[in-house]
Design an enzyme around this catalytic site. Structure first.
Site, mmCIF file in Angstrom:
data_model
loop_
_atom_site.group_PDB
_atom_site.id
_atom_site.type_symbol
_atom_site.label_atom_id
_atom_site.label_comp_id
_atom_site.label_asym_id
_atom_site.label_seq_id
_atom_site.Cartn_x
_atom_site.Cartn_y
_atom_site.Cartn_z
ATOM 1 N N ASP A 53 -6.861 23.731 37.806
ATOM 2 C CA ASP A 53 -6.271 23.380 36.510
ATOM 3 C C ASP A 53 -5.313 22.203 36.661
ATOM 4 O O ASP A 53 -5.238 21.326 35.801
ATOM 5 C CB ASP A 53 -5.551 24.596 35.926
ATOM 6 C CG ASP A 53 -4.970 24.310 34.545
ATOM 7 O OD1 ASP A 53 -5.530 23.458 33.838
ATOM 8 O OD2 ASP A 53 -3.966 24.937 34.187
ATOM 9 N N ASP A 56 -7.485 18.827 37.262
ATOM 10 C CA ASP A 56 -8.091 18.164 36.105
ATOM 11 C C ASP A 56 -7.039 17.534 35.200
ATOM 12 O O ASP A 56 -7.289 16.506 34.558
ATOM 13 C CB ASP A 56 -9.016 19.109 35.324
ATOM 14 C CG ASP A 56 -8.295 20.321 34.766
ATOM 15 O OD1 ASP A 56 -7.069 20.304 34.667
ATOM 16 O OD2 ASP A 56 -8.978 21.306 34.435
ATOM 17 N N GLY A 57 -5.840 18.111 35.178
ATOM 18 C CA GLY A 57 -4.758 17.482 34.420
ATOM 19 C C GLY A 57 -4.344 16.151 35.022
ATOM 20 O O GLY A 57 -4.110 15.166 34.301
ATOM 21 N N ARG A 61 -4.875 12.230 33.322
ATOM 22 C CA ARG A 61 -3.857 11.186 33.167
ATOM 23 C C ARG A 61 -4.227 9.935 33.965
ATOM 24 O O ARG A 61 -4.007 8.818 33.501
ATOM 25 C CB ARG A 61 -2.501 11.730 33.623
ATOM 26 C CG ARG A 61 -1.959 12.841 32.725
ATOM 27 C CD ARG A 61 -0.559 13.267 33.139
ATOM 28 N NE ARG A 61 -0.569 13.939 34.439
ATOM 29 C CZ ARG A 61 -0.781 15.243 34.598
ATOM 30 N NH1 ARG A 61 -1.023 16.013 33.549
ATOM 31 N NH2 ARG A 61 -0.749 15.783 35.808
ATOM 32 N N ASP A 74 -8.803 24.150 29.013
ATOM 33 C CA ASP A 74 -7.984 24.617 30.141
ATOM 34 C C ASP A 74 -7.250 25.904 29.795
ATOM 35 O O ASP A 74 -7.244 26.863 30.568
ATOM 36 C CB ASP A 74 -6.967 23.535 30.537
ATOM 37 C CG ASP A 74 -7.584 22.480 31.430
ATOM 38 O OD1 ASP A 74 -8.719 22.675 31.881
ATOM 39 O OD2 ASP A 74 -6.935 21.452 31.669
ATOM 40 N N ASP A 78 -7.853 29.550 31.484
ATOM 41 C CA ASP A 78 -6.761 30.245 32.174
ATOM 42 C C ASP A 78 -6.538 31.632 31.605
ATOM 43 O O ASP A 78 -6.420 32.621 32.337
ATOM 44 C CB ASP A 78 -5.469 29.429 32.070
ATOM 45 C CG ASP A 78 -5.517 28.168 32.903
ATOM 46 O OD1 ASP A 78 -6.354 28.087 33.815
ATOM 47 O OD2 ASP A 78 -4.711 27.247 32.643
#
Length: 223
Positions: A53, A56-57, A61, A74, A78
């Site tokens: 998680d 991928d964040g 960005r 996401d 989760d």
């Protein structure tokens, strides 16, 4: 619209971080399919899926591929994966109500936070700059701190799942079992338990803050 220069729907679905999100879902499906036949494979797949998680964040960005769909994907991934694990634990341990209560708190607090965010017109449920609670602001304002609490919480649940030797198992007996085992496991569990405790406090604060936001919205609308 014809002639629009914005991204096409298919291109958003194929963003790199969103593809990672699909892989996370697949990993969770395989993990829970094997959870009772191969605990170690389950733990590895579940943990890798959860920590991805953060990956991928970061990629979203880095490649300027931040999307509302990706953020929702996401959060849903989760919440659903944690809900599945807590449901499994509620069947392994007694009293199972402990894990079902944690599940209800997790889902309820995040759902109310998302809805209050929608009412306030904010772009993200993590925007808590106007909150007066320092712990709430520190949690969402510092990614490493939030990551520690989230990962710690999941590690606690994974450890409980791995050490269960019979069904139904007593939560107290499992806790004592952790203490009696290797020092490394005890240290890992203690550190993770600290992050887990903070996350549960945050969930309670989040639910209360979101409830207040809904009430203030009603008051403002009725004036």
């Amino acid at each position: 619209m014809e002639g629009s220069s914005g991204p096409k729907p298919l291109s958003v679905y194929l963003y790199i971080p969103n593809i990672i999100g699909y892989i996370r879902i697949l990993m969770n499906c395989v993990a829970f399919a094997l959870c009772f036949s191969n605990k170690k494979i389950f733990a590895i797949l579940y943990f890798v899926s959860f920590v991805s998680d953060g990956l991928d964040g970061w990629l979203a960005r880095k490649f300027n591929q931040v999307s509302t769909f990706g953020a929702v994907l996401d959060m849903v991934t989760d919440r659903v994966s944690t809900a599945c694990l807590l449901t499994v634990l509620s069947q392994i341990y007694r009293p199972g109500l402990i894990f079902l209560s944690l599940l209800a708190l997790d889902i309820g607090s995040h759902w109310m936070q998302m809805y209050s965010t929608f009412l306030s017109g904010k772009a993200s449920h993590k925007d808590v700059k106007d909150s007066t609670n320092w712990l709430f602001k520190a949690y969402y304002g510092h990614r490493p701190f939030m990551a520690f609490c989230c990962v710690g919480s999941e590690v606690v649940y994974i450890i409980f799942f791995l050490i269960a030797e019979r069904q139904p198992e007593s939560v107290i007996n499992a806790f004592v079992s952790v203490i009696q085992r290797r020092l490394f496991l005890l240290l890992l569990f203690s550190l993770a338990l600290f992050g887990w405790a903070i996350k549960q406090i945050i969930n309670i604060i989040q639910m209360k803050t979101a409830a207040d936001a809904c009430v203030f919205y009603d008051m403002k609308r009725n004036q």
